[in-house]
Motif scaffolding. Structure first.
Motif, PDB file in Angstrom:
ATOM      1  N   VAL A  96      79.016  34.687  -3.549  1.00 45.54           N
ATOM      2  CA  VAL A  96      79.962  34.811  -2.432  1.00 45.54           C
ATOM      3  C   VAL A  96      79.218  34.912  -1.099  1.00 45.54           C
ATOM      4  CG1 VAL A  96      81.746  36.285  -1.396  1.00 45.54           C
ATOM      5  CG2 VAL A  96      81.758  35.851  -3.862  1.00 45.54           C
ATOM      6  N   LEU A  97      78.084  35.596  -1.102  1.00 41.28           N
ATOM      7  CA  LEU A  97      77.369  35.816   0.157  1.00 41.28           C
ATOM      8  C   LEU A  97      76.642  34.579   0.661  1.00 41.28           C
ATOM      9  CD1 LEU A  97      75.749  39.353  -0.323  1.00 41.28           C
ATOM     10  CD2 LEU A  97      77.912  38.747   0.768  1.00 41.28           C
ATOM     11  N   ALA A  98      76.223  33.691  -0.241  1.00 42.80           N
ATOM     12  CA  ALA A  98      75.390  32.546   0.141  1.00 42.80           C
ATOM     13  C   ALA A  98      75.952  31.737   1.306  1.00 42.80           C
ATOM     14  CB  ALA A  98      75.143  31.659  -1.073  1.00 42.80           C
ATOM     15  N   PRO A  99      77.234  31.317   1.270  1.00 39.18           N
ATOM     16  CA  PRO A  99      77.749  30.517   2.392  1.00 39.18           C
ATOM     17  C   PRO A  99      78.175  31.351   3.598  1.00 39.18           C
ATOM     18  CG  PRO A  99      79.452  30.763   0.740  1.00 39.18           C
ATOM     19  CD  PRO A  99      78.224  31.412   0.181  1.00 39.18           C
ATOM     20  N   SER A 100      78.112  32.677   3.505  1.00 34.35           N
ATOM     21  CA  SER A 100      78.653  33.519   4.568  1.00 34.35           C
ATOM     22  C   SER A 100      77.600  34.021   5.544  1.00 34.35           C
ATOM     23  CB  SER A 100      79.346  34.743   3.951  1.00 34.35           C
ATOM     24  OG  SER A 100      78.391  35.634   3.390  1.00 34.35           O
ATOM     25  N   HIS A 101      76.329  33.802   5.233  1.00 38.47           N
ATOM     26  CA  HIS A 101      75.199  34.291   6.030  1.00 38.47           C
ATOM     27  C   HIS A 101      75.025  35.806   5.945  1.00 38.47           C
ATOM     28  CE1 HIS A 101      74.071  30.443   7.786  1.00 38.47           C
ATOM     29  NE2 HIS A 101      75.363  30.204   7.924  1.00 38.47           N
ATOM     30  N   TYR A 102      75.784  36.443   5.066  1.00 41.07           N
ATOM     31  CA  TYR A 102      75.455  37.814   4.710  1.00 41.07           C
ATOM     32  C   TYR A 102      74.307  37.768   3.711  1.00 41.07           C
ATOM     33  CZ  TYR A 102      79.673  40.064   6.652  1.00 41.07           C
ATOM     34  OH  TYR A 102      80.648  40.560   7.486  1.00 41.07           O
ATOM     35  N   GLN A 103      73.552  38.843   3.643  1.00 45.01           N
ATOM     36  CA  GLN A 103      72.490  38.958   2.646  1.00 45.01           C
ATOM     37  C   GLN A 103      72.642  40.280   1.905  1.00 45.01           C
ATOM     38  OE1 GLN A 103      68.647  38.437   4.457  1.00 45.01           O
ATOM     39  NE2 GLN A 103      68.804  36.207   4.469  1.00 45.01           N
ATOM     40  N   ALA A 104      72.240  40.277   0.645  1.00 44.15           N
ATOM     41  CA  ALA A 104      72.311  41.493  -0.161  1.00 44.15           C
ATOM     42  C   ALA A 104      70.942  42.149  -0.251  1.00 44.15           C
ATOM     43  CB  ALA A 104      72.823  41.168  -1.567  1.00 44.15           C
ATOM     44  N   MET A 105      70.926  43.465  -0.104  1.00 44.28           N
ATOM     45  CA  MET A 105      69.718  44.269  -0.319  1.00 44.28           C
ATOM     46  C   MET A 105      70.010  45.197  -1.485  1.00 44.28           C
ATOM     47  SD  MET A 105      67.655  43.185   2.061  1.00 44.28           S
ATOM     48  CE  MET A 105      66.392  44.428   2.313  1.00 44.28           C
ATOM     49  N   ILE A 106      69.165  45.157  -2.510  1.00 38.91           N
ATOM     50  CA  ILE A 106      69.452  45.870  -3.755  1.00 38.91           C
ATOM     51  C   ILE A 106      68.595  47.127  -3.875  1.00 38.91           C
ATOM     52  CG2 ILE A 106      69.383  45.709  -6.281  1.00 38.91           C
ATOM     53  CD1 ILE A 106      69.908  42.718  -5.971  1.00 38.91           C
ATOM     54  N   GLY A 107      69.253  48.220  -4.249  1.00 34.84           N
ATOM     55  CA  GLY A 107      68.562  49.470  -4.529  1.00 34.84           C
ATOM     56  C   GLY A 107      68.877  49.926  -5.938  1.00 34.84           C
ATOM     57  N   VAL A 108      67.924  50.581  -6.589  1.00 32.90           N
ATOM     58  CA  VAL A 108      68.114  51.072  -7.957  1.00 32.90           C
ATOM     59  C   VAL A 108      67.881  52.575  -7.969  1.00 32.90           C
ATOM     60  CG1 VAL A 108      67.395  50.879 -10.361  1.00 32.90           C
ATOM     61  CG2 VAL A 108      67.291  48.875  -8.871  1.00 32.90           C
ATOM     62  N   SER A 109      68.888  53.328  -8.463  1.00 35.84           N
ATOM     63  CA  SER A 109      68.805  54.791  -8.353  1.00 35.84           C
ATOM     64  C   SER A 109      68.336  55.482  -9.626  1.00 35.84           C
ATOM     65  CB  SER A 109      70.162  55.373  -7.958  1.00 35.84           C
ATOM     66  OG  SER A 109      71.034  55.390  -9.073  1.00 35.84           O
ATOM     67  N   ASP A 110      68.221  54.737 -10.733  1.00 34.41           N
ATOM     68  CA  ASP A 110      67.713  55.314 -11.977  1.00 34.41           C
ATOM     69  C   ASP A 110      68.574  56.473 -12.476  1.00 34.41           C
ATOM     70  OD1 ASP A 110      65.980  55.444 -14.122  1.00 34.41           O
ATOM     71  OD2 ASP A 110      64.605  56.841 -13.136  1.00 34.41           O
ATOM     72  N   ALA A 111      69.883  56.382 -12.262  1.00 33.54           N
ATOM     73  CA  ALA A 111      70.873  57.332 -12.791  1.00 33.54           C
ATOM     74  C   ALA A 111      70.628  58.775 -12.350  1.00 33.54           C
ATOM     75  CB  ALA A 111      70.915  57.262 -14.319  1.00 33.54           C
ATOM     76  N   ARG A 112      69.990  58.954 -11.200  1.00 35.17           N
ATOM     77  CA  ARG A 112      69.769  60.306 -10.681  1.00 35.17           C
ATOM     78  C   ARG A 112      70.603  60.491  -9.415  1.00 35.17           C
ATOM     79  NH1 ARG A 112      63.577  60.974  -9.883  1.00 35.17           N
ATOM     80  NH2 ARG A 112      63.632  58.698  -9.653  1.00 35.17           N
ATOM     81  N   VAL A 113      71.450  61.507  -9.422  1.00 35.37           N
ATOM     82  CA  VAL A 113      72.396  61.715  -8.327  1.00 35.37           C
ATOM     83  C   VAL A 113      71.674  61.903  -7.005  1.00 35.37           C
ATOM     84  CG1 VAL A 113      74.119  63.293  -7.408  1.00 35.37           C
ATOM     85  CG2 VAL A 113      74.235  62.590  -9.802  1.00 35.37           C
ATOM     86  N   GLN A 114      70.591  62.663  -6.996  1.00 36.62           N
ATOM     87  CA  GLN A 114      69.875  62.928  -5.746  1.00 36.62           C
ATOM     88  C   GLN A 114      69.303  61.640  -5.168  1.00 36.62           C
ATOM     89  OE1 GLN A 114      66.829  65.911  -6.060  1.00 36.62           O
ATOM     90  NE2 GLN A 114      66.353  65.889  -3.886  1.00 36.62           N
ATOM     91  N   LEU A 115      68.741  60.781  -6.037  1.00 38.40           N
ATOM     92  CA  LEU A 115      68.185  59.515  -5.579  1.00 38.40           C
ATOM     93  C   LEU A 115      69.302  58.575  -5.132  1.00 38.40           C
ATOM     94  CD1 LEU A 115      65.835  57.597  -5.153  1.00 38.40           C
ATOM     95  CD2 LEU A 115      65.946  56.987  -7.577  1.00 38.40           C
ATOM     96  N   GLU A 116      70.417  58.605  -5.844  1.00 37.22           N
ATOM     97  CA  GLU A 116      71.563  57.780  -5.475  1.00 37.22           C
ATOM     98  C   GLU A 116      72.052  58.136  -4.071  1.00 37.22           C
ATOM     99  OE1 GLU A 116      76.053  56.797  -7.246  1.00 37.22           O
ATOM    100  OE2 GLU A 116      74.624  57.978  -8.407  1.00 37.22           O
ATOM    101  N   THR A 117      72.179  59.420  -3.803  1.00 37.17           N
ATOM    102  CA  THR A 117      72.602  59.897  -2.484  1.00 37.17           C
ATOM    103  C   THR A 117      71.610  59.468  -1.410  1.00 37.17           C
ATOM    104  OG1 THR A 117      73.698  61.813  -3.473  1.00 37.17           O
ATOM    105  CG2 THR A 117      73.175  61.938  -1.129  1.00 37.17           C
ATOM    106  N   SER A 118      70.327  59.616  -1.708  1.00 35.83           N
ATOM    107  CA  SER A 118      69.282  59.263  -0.742  1.00 35.83           C
ATOM    108  C   SER A 118      69.295  57.781  -0.413  1.00 35.83           C
ATOM    109  CB  SER A 118      67.913  59.663  -1.304  1.00 35.83           C
ATOM    110  OG  SER A 118      66.873  59.260  -0.430  1.00 35.83           O
ATOM    111  N   LEU A 119      69.521  56.942  -1.423  1.00 38.38           N
ATOM    112  CA  LEU A 119      69.549  55.498  -1.191  1.00 38.38           C
ATOM    113  C   LEU A 119      70.751  55.087  -0.351  1.00 38.38           C
ATOM    114  CD1 LEU A 119      68.413  54.139  -4.674  1.00 38.38           C
ATOM    115  CD2 LEU A 119      67.211  53.858  -2.503  1.00 38.38           C
ATOM    116  N   ILE A 120      71.895  55.704  -0.612  1.00 35.73           N
ATOM    117  CA  ILE A 120      73.079  55.404   0.198  1.00 35.73           C
ATOM    118  C   ILE A 120      72.841  55.793   1.647  1.00 35.73           C
ATOM    119  CG2 ILE A 120      75.497  56.021   0.612  1.00 35.73           C
ATOM    120  CD1 ILE A 120      75.839  56.268  -2.402  1.00 35.73           C
TER     121      ILE A 120
END
Length: 352
Positions: A96-120
């Motif tokens: 969906v993003l390809a024709p829109s000129h948006y780009q996706a940046m991916i983060g992986v939190s490893d199922a840890r709430v503290q890391l998930e919060t920090s990444l957000i």
């Protein structure tokens, strides 16, 4: 490109949106509309601007965009990168993003709430335009607080009462019911579910939703009020140890529904190692219909929730939220069964 344009580029290597507009013979506003895939842009205009961007090698300044209030970057937060279902979700997002000129940046939190919060928090600090959270572990009220700062769509998160953010899900309860119904149609009555331990899933997670559907289908079939569910740890080696104990049980069931292909495929591998024949000794149905499940040596029957489509719908939903929609949307997709040899040796769909 004209001689004058070439001279200007030699003096200043930085190609700007104004350079693109001049080259395409359109306004800066028109270029902006094409780049954000705005509604009502004609194919002719899109082609002119796209050609200019390619010829000039234009790369938008993310920092400058962020300062203007739009970075055209979407954050995608994943919980468990091991799951073979996730590449399909990401492919849907990128499609969906390809024709829109948006780009996706991916983060992986490893199922840890503290890391998930920090990444957000980091994604918000980097001025991303919106977030897609795939199976987040955070409580709904915490996600709502983040959603007050940035548009959010949660995938694999069953909170239909959320008002601050959107959700996109397969009907996981119905998916589990389909698995049980398929096993019943093949004549199996002794059916158990392999699920994750209590600490690895909450009520709005896909894990618990699939448990609800499993119990409902078992009870509806008249197989008892307490549907048997074996909980397995998420981390090795206890994960494999628990599966080995399950396979070596004297009262092992005749059929099993696994909450995910991630564990169903491991179970098939251990069953082969331990001499447990599938489906002769144990029929197995997984969930996700991952690409691995379809391999000839695996041949795992599985519930298909179309991860690619989930990613596509989530991305479109997020973009509409970014563009100004305020009311929450909670979208359900219907899963389906893909029958393979782990359910019936013929691989044909059972007759209901």
């Amino acid at each position: 490109m004209s001689i004058e344009e070439k001279k200007r580029l030699k003096r200043n290597d930085r190609v700007t949106i104004r350079t693109v507009a001049t080259h395409a013979g359109v306004s800066v506003a028109a270029v902006s509309k094409v780049m954000r895939n705005a509604y009502g842009v004609s194919e002719a205009l899109r082609a002119r601007v796209t050609d200019a961007i390619e010829v000039l090698g234009y790369r938008p300044s993310r920092a400058a965009r962020g300062l203007r209030g739009r970075s055209f970057t979407i954050g995608v937060l994943l919980i468990d990168i091991r799951n073979p279902f996730l590449p399909e979700v990401i492919a849907g997002v990128n499609g969906v993003l390809a024709p829109s000129h948006y780009q996706a940046m991916i983060g992986v939190s490893d199922a840890r709430v503290q890391l998930e919060t920090s990444l957000i928090e980091s994604m918000i600090d980097y001025k991303m335009d919106g977030l897609i959270l795939v199976a987040p572990r955070l409580p709904s009220d915490i996600i709502a607080k983040f959603a007050a700062q940035i548009p959010i769509v949660a995938v694999g998160y069953h909170d239909a009462g959320a008002t601050a953010f959107d959700t996109v899900n397969a009907d996981d309860q119905r998916g589990a019911e389909l698995a049980v119904e398929a096993l019943l149609a093949c004549g199996y009555r002794d059916i158990e579910m392999l699920s994750l331990g209590e600490r690895e899933g909450h009520q709005v997670s896909v894990v618990r939703q699939r448990e609800i559907g499993f119990r409902r289908a078992i009870q509806r079939a008249g197989l008892g009020s307490s549907a048997p569910i074996t909980k397995i740890p998420i981390a090795p080696p206890k994960r494999e140890e628990t599966m080995r104990k399950f396979l070596s049980r004297k009262n092992r069931p005749r059929a099993v529904f696994c909450w995910s292909d991630l564990d169903a495929i491991t179970l098939l591998s251990l069953a082969m190692e331990m001499g447990v024949r599938v489906p002769e000794d144990l029929a197995v149905v997984g969930y996700d219909n991952s690409s691995t499940a379809a391999l000839g040596l695996v041949n795992l029957a599985s519930i298909d929730q179309s991860g690619r489509e989930l990613g596509q719908v989530a991305t479109r939903t997020l973009i509409s939220r970014i563009e100004g929609r305020t009311g929450a949307e909670h979208i359900f997709q219907m899963p389906s069964l893909v029958s393979r040899n782990s359910l019936t040796r013929s691989g044909k769909a059972p007759v209901a």
